[in-house]
Scaffold this motif. Structure first.
Motif, PDB file in Angstrom:
ATOM      1  N   ILE A   1      19.879  73.073 -45.847  1.00 43.74           N
ATOM      2  CA  ILE A   1      20.359  73.791 -47.026  1.00 43.74           C
ATOM      3  C   ILE A   1      19.920  73.006 -48.257  1.00 43.74           C
ATOM      4  O   ILE A   1      20.136  71.788 -48.345  1.00 43.74           O
ATOM      5  N   VAL A   2      19.287  73.693 -49.204  1.00 45.46           N
ATOM      6  CA  VAL A   2      18.796  73.076 -50.440  1.00 45.46           C
ATOM      7  C   VAL A   2      19.390  73.846 -51.616  1.00 45.46           C
ATOM      8  O   VAL A   2      19.209  75.063 -51.709  1.00 45.46           O
ATOM      9  N   GLY A   3      20.089  73.155 -52.505  1.00 47.51           N
ATOM     10  CA  GLY A   3      20.686  73.834 -53.650  1.00 47.51           C
ATOM     11  C   GLY A   3      20.533  73.015 -54.912  1.00 47.51           C
ATOM     12  O   GLY A   3      20.648  71.783 -54.885  1.00 47.51           O
ATOM     13  N   THR A   4      20.269  73.693 -56.015  1.00 50.38           N
ATOM     14  CA  THR A   4      20.131  73.031 -57.311  1.00 50.38           C
ATOM     15  C   THR A   4      21.242  73.484 -58.245  1.00 50.38           C
ATOM     16  O   THR A   4      21.553  74.678 -58.318  1.00 50.38           O
ATOM     17  N   SER A   5      21.827  72.529 -58.954  1.00 50.69           N
ATOM     18  CA  SER A   5      22.823  72.812 -59.976  1.00 50.69           C
ATOM     19  C   SER A   5      23.967  73.630 -59.378  1.00 50.69           C
ATOM     20  O   SER A   5      24.575  73.216 -58.396  1.00 50.69           O
ATOM     21  N   THR A   6      24.255  74.800 -59.907  1.00 48.67           N
ATOM     22  CA  THR A   6      25.343  75.605 -59.340  1.00 48.67           C
ATOM     23  C   THR A   6      25.041  75.980 -57.895  1.00 48.67           C
ATOM     24  O   THR A   6      25.961  76.145 -57.082  1.00 48.67           O
ATOM     25  N   GLY A   7      23.757  76.077 -57.543  1.00 47.08           N
ATOM     26  CA  GLY A   7      23.384  76.348 -56.155  1.00 47.08           C
ATOM     27  C   GLY A   7      23.779  75.226 -55.221  1.00 47.08           C
ATOM     28  O   GLY A   7      24.015  75.441 -54.026  1.00 47.08           O
ATOM     29  N   ALA A   8      23.865  73.989 -55.740  1.00 55.56           N
ATOM     30  CA  ALA A   8      24.304  72.858 -54.920  1.00 55.56           C
ATOM     31  C   ALA A   8      25.784  72.971 -54.588  1.00 55.56           C
ATOM     32  O   ALA A   8      26.213  72.589 -53.485  1.00 55.56           O
ATOM     33  N   ILE A   9      26.572  73.486 -55.515  1.00 56.23           N
ATOM     34  CA  ILE A   9      28.003  73.672 -55.253  1.00 56.23           C
ATOM     35  C   ILE A   9      28.186  74.640 -54.094  1.00 56.23           C
ATOM     36  O   ILE A   9      28.942  74.383 -53.150  1.00 56.23           O
ATOM     37  N   VAL A  10      27.473  75.763 -54.147  1.00 57.98           N
ATOM     38  CA  VAL A  10      27.537  76.742 -53.061  1.00 57.98           C
ATOM     39  C   VAL A  10      27.007  76.126 -51.767  1.00 57.98           C
ATOM     40  O   VAL A  10      27.610  76.259 -50.694  1.00 57.98           O
ATOM     41  N   GLY A  11      25.861  75.426 -51.859  1.00 56.89           N
ATOM     42  CA  GLY A  11      25.231  74.855 -50.671  1.00 56.89           C
ATOM     43  C   GLY A  11      26.069  73.782 -50.009  1.00 56.89           C
ATOM     44  O   GLY A  11      26.168  73.726 -48.777  1.00 56.89           O
ATOM     45  N   CYS A  12      26.701  72.911 -50.799  1.00 50.81           N
ATOM     46  CA  CYS A  12      27.535  71.855 -50.221  1.00 50.81           C
ATOM     47  C   CYS A  12      28.773  72.440 -49.546  1.00 50.81           C
ATOM     48  O   CYS A  12      29.202  71.959 -48.488  1.00 50.81           O
TER      49      CYS A  12
END
Length: 357
Positions: A49-60
């Motif tokens: 799973i790779v997420g950036t910024s707000t995408g990292a919150i969802v990804g984590c």
């Protein structure tokens, strides 16, 4: 058939992350009903799973098995505190806010940390890899050298970020200049050092290339399936008169509009580069499939709700409703016999473990 290595990439986009969380929740719910189980463990459907910024919150949250409904709740309940004052558009309002912006950002960073701790707790990158066997990559910018940085689990064999908490990584990757404070992450070597980070969206707001590279290094043989999820960006493009070429501080909202421009340009460029790489790898015998989850055409009345820091209840409701509509498009593609992307999405959700398995 050998099971493919499956990757999820989630774009940045500030408060529009509520769209990404709602999309995954709704699509997972439809397939759970179809499979007659209570819920699916969405995170365990992916090897990386790779997420950036707000995408990292969802990804984590996905990586630790947190329901997406809890992430939607995070945005709803804490969004107005995370972005307590929007970056204004009018000249007079910009000038008035300049001396107060540091304090506004400080309050937002404190609120974000508290919200993240409520969902992610004290989980570290080591915990994710050991307990869930999911690889995780989070892009950021390391400020002492102003270079790209990717927080990683040990899926390449390294241990650098093992003790970094998911909360710290999310604070680092979402530290958008002007909108948010920079983030300090303590080193774990016992000497009292720290590193300062800025938003990963400055170079990888669409982290699809990070996901492609990581997946190739993780496994050199299995076919790859990369599923990319966006945050419903504003419509791109601008008609600029020659008389308007000399833009200054206020015209660029002290840089806020430049950040939005960077996000829009990356979305297009990185998707196209990833498709080109995938085609070349496939020619060489390594099957790589890229799927960007379907989304409908932008309705004119959605445009006011798509600013990164719009925390109004009407904006959040509109994004959730749009996610539901787009899930219906995705499910229709899954049910169509001749839709190749739909077939890949269906296989993903049919093979995804139920929660608790």
């Amino acid at each position: 058939m050998e099971k493919p290595l499956r990757v999820l990439t989630i774009d940045g986009g500030g408060m529009r992350g509520i769209y990404s969380a709602a999309f995954l929740h709704e699509l997972g719910h439809l397939f759970a009903k179809e499979r007659k189980c209570a819920s699916l463990d969405l995170g365990k459907g992916f090897d990386l799973i790779v997420g950036t910024s707000t995408g990292a919150i969802v990804g984590c949250a996905l990586a630790i098995g947190e329901p997406m409904a809890e992430v939607v709740k995070l945005y709803r309940e804490h969004g107005p505190k995370i972005f307590p004052k929007r970056v204004p558009a009018r000249k007079a309002a910009i000038l008035l806010q300049i001396p107060r912006r540091s304090g506004i950002n400080r309050a937002g960073a404190t609120a974000l940390k508290e919200a993240l701790e409520g969902v992610l707790g004290k989980k570290t990158f080591r915990d994710v890899h050991q307990d869930r066997r999911i690889a995780l990559s989070i892009p950021a910018v390391e400020m002492s050298q102003q270079r790209s940085w990717v927080f990683k689990t040990g899926h390449w064999g390294g241990t650098r970020d093992d003790d970094t908490t998911l909360v710290d990584a999310c604070l680092a990757t979402s530290a958008a200049p002007i909108f948010r404070s920079l983030a300090a992450v303590d080193d774990n070597g016992g000497l009292g050092g720290y590193r300062v980070f800025a938003d990963g969206g400055l170079w990888a707001n669409n982290p699809i290339l990070v996901g492609l590279l990581d997946a190739i290094k993780m496994d050199g043989n299995r076919p790859l399936e990369i599923f990319a999820l966006g945050t419903y960006p504003r419509p791109d493009g601008e008609n600029i008169e020659k008389a308007d070429l000399d833009r200054g501080y206020v015209d660029w909202q002290l840089g806020a509009k430049a950040a939005s421009l960077s996000i829009a340009a990356q979305e297009f460029a990185f998707d196209n580069m990833a498709r080109m790489f995938a085609a070349e790898f496939s020619k060489m015998g390594r099957q790589v499939d890229l799927v960007r989850f379907p989304k409908g055409d932008l309705k004119p009345d959605m445009v006011p709700y798509l600013e990164l820091d719009n925390t109004s209840e009407s904006a959040m409701t509109a994004l959730i409703n749009q996610a539901r509509a787009d899930v219906n498009l995705a499910k229709s593609a899954c049910d169509a016999a001749n839709d190749p992307s739909g077939k890949l999405i269906r296989a993903l959700f049919e093979q995804m473990p139920a929660m608790g398995e």
